[in-house]
Design an enzyme around this catalytic site. Structure first.
Site, mmCIF file in Angstrom:
data_model
loop_
_atom_site.group_PDB
_atom_site.id
_atom_site.type_symbol
_atom_site.label_atom_id
_atom_site.label_comp_id
_atom_site.label_asym_id
_atom_site.label_seq_id
_atom_site.Cartn_x
_atom_site.Cartn_y
_atom_site.Cartn_z
ATOM 1 N N THR A 71 0.765 -1.211 0.038
ATOM 2 C CA THR A 71 -0.054 -0.111 -0.026
ATOM 3 C C THR A 71 0.985 1.440 -0.028
ATOM 4 O O THR A 71 2.137 1.230 -0.353
ATOM 5 C CB THR A 71 -1.110 -0.024 1.175
ATOM 6 O OG1 THR A 71 -1.863 1.343 0.892
ATOM 7 C CG2 THR A 71 -0.467 0.082 2.475
ATOM 8 N N LYS A 127 3.369 1.179 -4.071
ATOM 9 C CA LYS A 127 2.895 0.431 -5.043
ATOM 10 C C LYS A 127 3.459 0.561 -6.520
ATOM 11 O O LYS A 127 3.661 -0.205 -7.081
ATOM 12 C CB LYS A 127 1.382 0.800 -5.327
ATOM 13 C CG LYS A 127 0.540 0.493 -4.227
ATOM 14 C CD LYS A 127 -1.014 1.102 -4.763
ATOM 15 C CE LYS A 127 -1.882 0.415 -3.320
ATOM 16 N NZ LYS A 127 -3.526 0.920 -3.735
ATOM 17 N N ASN A 133 -0.360 -4.035 -6.051
ATOM 18 C CA ASN A 133 -0.521 -4.300 -4.498
ATOM 19 C C ASN A 133 -0.701 -5.641 -4.071
ATOM 20 O O ASN A 133 -0.983 -5.923 -2.810
ATOM 21 C CB ASN A 133 -1.977 -3.555 -4.523
ATOM 22 C CG ASN A 133 -3.302 -4.369 -4.682
ATOM 23 O OD1 ASN A 133 -3.099 -5.267 -5.684
ATOM 24 N ND2 ASN A 133 -4.418 -4.153 -4.465
ATOM 25 N N ASP A 160 -7.043 -3.361 -7.086
ATOM 26 C CA ASP A 160 -7.788 -2.358 -6.670
ATOM 27 C C ASP A 160 -9.262 -2.125 -7.676
ATOM 28 O O ASP A 160 -10.148 -2.060 -7.197
ATOM 29 C CB ASP A 160 -6.924 -1.346 -6.728
ATOM 30 C CG ASP A 160 -6.155 -1.109 -5.425
ATOM 31 O OD1 ASP A 160 -6.388 -1.769 -4.470
ATOM 32 O OD2 ASP A 160 -5.150 -0.210 -5.319
ATOM 33 N N GLY A 184 -2.855 7.249 -8.500
ATOM 34 C CA GLY A 184 -2.449 5.836 -8.804
ATOM 35 C C GLY A 184 -3.826 5.132 -8.903
ATOM 36 O O GLY A 184 -4.245 4.266 -9.581
ATOM 37 N N ALA A 185 -4.736 5.675 -7.762
ATOM 38 C CA ALA A 185 -5.926 4.766 -7.817
ATOM 39 C C ALA A 185 -6.854 4.937 -8.804
ATOM 40 O O ALA A 185 -7.330 4.000 -9.276
ATOM 41 C CB ALA A 185 -6.828 5.470 -6.343
ATOM 42 N N ARG A 208 -7.359 18.329 -10.141
ATOM 43 C CA ARG A 208 -6.868 19.428 -9.699
ATOM 44 C C ARG A 208 -5.640 19.894 -10.627
ATOM 45 O O ARG A 208 -5.847 20.898 -11.190
ATOM 46 C CB ARG A 208 -6.199 19.489 -8.313
ATOM 47 C CG ARG A 208 -5.544 20.592 -7.639
ATOM 48 C CD ARG A 208 -5.356 20.546 -6.493
ATOM 49 N NE ARG A 208 -4.268 19.629 -6.223
ATOM 50 C CZ ARG A 208 -3.707 19.291 -4.954
ATOM 51 N NH1 ARG A 208 -4.302 19.809 -3.778
ATOM 52 N NH2 ARG A 208 -2.884 18.119 -4.855
ATOM 53 N N THR A 209 -4.849 19.015 -10.931
ATOM 54 C CA THR A 209 -3.717 19.247 -11.917
ATOM 55 C C THR A 209 -4.484 18.642 -13.299
ATOM 56 O O THR A 209 -4.225 17.521 -13.708
ATOM 57 C CB THR A 209 -2.419 18.653 -11.841
ATOM 58 O OG1 THR A 209 -2.077 18.935 -10.167
ATOM 59 C CG2 THR A 209 -1.475 19.203 -12.499
ATOM 60 N N SER A 260 -3.251 18.660 -16.328
ATOM 61 C CA SER A 260 -2.391 17.823 -17.142
ATOM 62 C C SER A 260 -2.348 16.465 -16.941
ATOM 63 O O SER A 260 -2.020 15.391 -17.734
ATOM 64 C CB SER A 260 -0.985 18.641 -17.043
ATOM 65 O OG SER A 260 -0.588 18.475 -15.969
ATOM 66 N N GLY A 270 -15.240 3.593 0.673
ATOM 67 C CA GLY A 270 -14.444 2.639 -0.047
ATOM 68 C C GLY A 270 -14.195 1.327 0.672
ATOM 69 O O GLY A 270 -13.414 0.572 0.528
HETATM 70 P P1 NAP Z 1 -2.135 9.646 -5.198
HETATM 71 O O1 NAP Z 1 -1.538 8.865 -6.370
HETATM 72 O O2 NAP Z 1 -1.354 10.404 -4.078
HETATM 73 O O3 NAP Z 1 -3.241 10.867 -6.028
HETATM 74 C C1 NAP Z 1 -3.881 11.763 -5.339
HETATM 75 C C2 NAP Z 1 -4.934 12.339 -5.952
HETATM 76 O O4 NAP Z 1 -5.599 13.243 -5.039
HETATM 77 C C3 NAP Z 1 -4.301 13.402 -7.083
HETATM 78 O O5 NAP Z 1 -5.277 13.300 -8.318
HETATM 79 C C4 NAP Z 1 -4.259 14.823 -6.348
HETATM 80 O O6 NAP Z 1 -4.425 15.900 -7.493
HETATM 81 C C5 NAP Z 1 -5.569 14.598 -5.648
HETATM 82 N N1 NAP Z 1 -5.665 15.689 -4.609
HETATM 83 C C6 NAP Z 1 -4.722 15.433 -3.520
HETATM 84 N N2 NAP Z 1 -5.354 16.581 -2.583
HETATM 85 C C7 NAP Z 1 -6.219 17.399 -3.248
HETATM 86 C C8 NAP Z 1 -6.853 18.428 -2.874
HETATM 87 N N3 NAP Z 1 -6.864 19.021 -1.661
HETATM 88 N N4 NAP Z 1 -7.780 18.787 -3.835
HETATM 89 C C9 NAP Z 1 -8.271 18.127 -4.798
HETATM 90 N N5 NAP Z 1 -7.356 17.168 -5.372
HETATM 91 C C10 NAP Z 1 -6.565 16.605 -4.425
HETATM 92 O O7 NAP Z 1 -3.372 8.737 -4.498
HETATM 93 P P2 NAP Z 1 -4.144 7.523 -4.985
HETATM 94 O O8 NAP Z 1 -3.453 6.338 -4.544
HETATM 95 O O9 NAP Z 1 -4.629 7.690 -6.498
HETATM 96 O O10 NAP Z 1 -5.270 7.487 -3.864
HETATM 97 C C11 NAP Z 1 -6.458 8.374 -3.620
HETATM 98 C C12 NAP Z 1 -7.370 8.104 -2.595
HETATM 99 O O11 NAP Z 1 -7.800 6.608 -2.941
HETATM 100 C C13 NAP Z 1 -6.356 7.773 -1.143
HETATM 101 O O12 NAP Z 1 -7.339 8.439 -0.263
HETATM 102 C C14 NAP Z 1 -6.466 6.285 -0.797
HETATM 103 O O13 NAP Z 1 -6.513 6.185 0.447
HETATM 104 C C15 NAP Z 1 -7.576 5.953 -1.704
HETATM 105 N N6 NAP Z 1 -7.554 4.449 -1.948
HETATM 106 C C16 NAP Z 1 -8.537 3.725 -1.482
HETATM 107 C C17 NAP Z 1 -8.433 2.211 -1.784
HETATM 108 C C18 NAP Z 1 -9.578 0.973 -1.261
HETATM 109 O O14 NAP Z 1 -9.268 0.042 -1.270
HETATM 110 N N7 NAP Z 1 -10.622 1.813 -0.665
HETATM 111 C C19 NAP Z 1 -7.715 1.832 -2.854
HETATM 112 C C20 NAP Z 1 -6.768 2.572 -3.289
HETATM 113 C C21 NAP Z 1 -6.652 4.240 -3.020
HETATM 114 P P3 NAP Z 1 -3.100 16.548 -7.964
HETATM 115 O O15 NAP Z 1 -2.676 15.521 -9.220
HETATM 116 O O16 NAP Z 1 -3.542 17.694 -8.465
HETATM 117 O O17 NAP Z 1 -2.127 16.392 -6.902
#
Ligand code: NAP
Length: 282
Positions: free
Chosen positions: A66, A70, A91, A107, A134-135, A156-157, A159, A246
């Site tokens: 996790t 990953k 994962n 996932d 990544g999610a 938010r970004t 691109s 989730g």
């Molecule tokens: P990640 O790769 O770090 O990506 C984070 C994303 O959130 C990016 O798109 C980022 O935008 C955006 N973001 C962060 N802070 C923000 C804010 N204040 N306002 C708007 N956008 C914001 O994380 P990830 O791996 O994709 O995971 C995303 C979420 O899914 C996490 O909370 C994780 O715990 C959850 N998740 C849950 C499961 C499950 O089994 N339930 C599995 C996987 C993930 P930017 O690109 O602009 O930075």
């Protein structure tokens, strides 16, 4: 005669103390009569590869991975499933008889199984995914294989969202796939709105317009527990009657990993009920 030692499994992350995975896998093992242990393992940034080899050498049969490892697990695995290659992240790790390290990403399938449980329809529907990390990358292949009419990735970004839309364009056979920034969201409502951002975990909200949902939309936050409250409260206030966090996805992705390792797919419904019960009691 003494009982054989249980097979060892674990989840590697940092932080890892609050992971629900050990509890989930203990419930799966109990239900299916599998003789195993499952531990939470604190990984050290910069030493992931060495630590993974050490854990496998010391007898671990499989590892879940996790945040934030990953992508490193993806780089480490010698044999990748198609969905892991698409996701660019792993994962679930295990070794074959030749000690080759295999990597999968459960996932996306976990998310889709939970969607099925909730009755969330995708074929021919309008889907919005918030976030491009990544999610989201892990969700895109299984979602596109279900042929939504439209899939918008908003981030938010902007691109990063555009990059994902390009990477997955070849899978958008019956789907209008597009990307945008969070500040220029389409005005018409979506049937499924998925929050795959980490925004709920910070103080900043997403500031979404109420026009994104209609009463029969499903609003789904990948985060579970209190971190999902802000998005799900927004959805309910906007008139959306069906919301989910989730936790179901977490249980389903774990069940898929369990099946890879043990060859038996646990019944997820009683495990999800038990976790909700334990969380409510806490
Ligand atoms: P990640 O790769 O770090 O990506 C984070 C994303 O959130 C990016 O798109 C980022 O935008 C955006 N973001 C962060 N802070 C923000 C804010 N204040 N306002 C708007 N956008 C914001 O994380 P990830 O791996 O994709 O995971 C995303 C979420 O899914 C996490 O909370 C994780 O715990 C959850 N998740 C849950 C499961 C499950 O089994 N339930 C599995 C996987 C993930 P930017 O690109 O602009 O930075």
């Amino acid at each position: 005669m003494s009982e054989p030692r249980p097979d060892r499994y674990g989840v590697v992350g940092n932080p890892i103390r609050h992971s629900l995975s050990p509890r989930i896998h203990a419930l799966f093992a109990e239900q299916t009569g599998q003789h195993l242990t499952y531990e939470a393992l604190l990984g050290t940034p910069g030493q992931f590869a060495e630590e993974v080899w050490a854990w496998f050498s010391s007898g671990f049969r499989g590892l879940n991975v996790t945040v934030p490892f990953k992508e490193e697990a993806f780089a480490l695995a010698r044999v990748l499933t198609d969905r892991a290659r698409r996701a660019g992240a792993v994962n679930t790790l295990w070794r074959d008889d030749e000690r080759q390290l295999h990597g999968d990403n459960t996932d996306g399938i976990g998310f889709c199984r939970d969607l099925d449980r909730l009755g969330g329809e995708v074929p021919g529907r309008r889907v919005l995914i918030l976030g491009a990390g990544g999610a989201t990358r892990g969700l895109l292949q299984p979602l596109l294989e279900r042929h939504p009419a439209q899939l918008v990735i908003a981030n938010r970004t902007a691109s990063r969202a555009e990059g994902l839309a390009e990477d997955f364009a070849d899978l958008a056979i019956e789907t209008e796939l597009s990307a945008c920034g969070l500040d220029v969201l389409p005005a018409s409502p979506f049937d499924l709105v998925v929050n795959a951002t980490a925004a709920g975990l910070s103080d900043a909200g997403l500031n979404l317009p109420a026009t994104l949902v209609h009463p029969d939309s499903l609003a789904y936050d990948l985060v579970y527990g209190p971190g999902a409250a802000r998005f799900l409260d927004w959805a309910r206030a906007a008139g959306c009657q069906q919301t989910a966090d989730g936790l179901g996805m977490l249980v389903e992705q774990a069940a898929e990993a369990f099946a890879i390792w043990r060859g038996i797919h646990p019944d997820t419904a009683p495990v999800l009920r038990q976790l909700r019960h334990e969380n409510d009691a806490a």
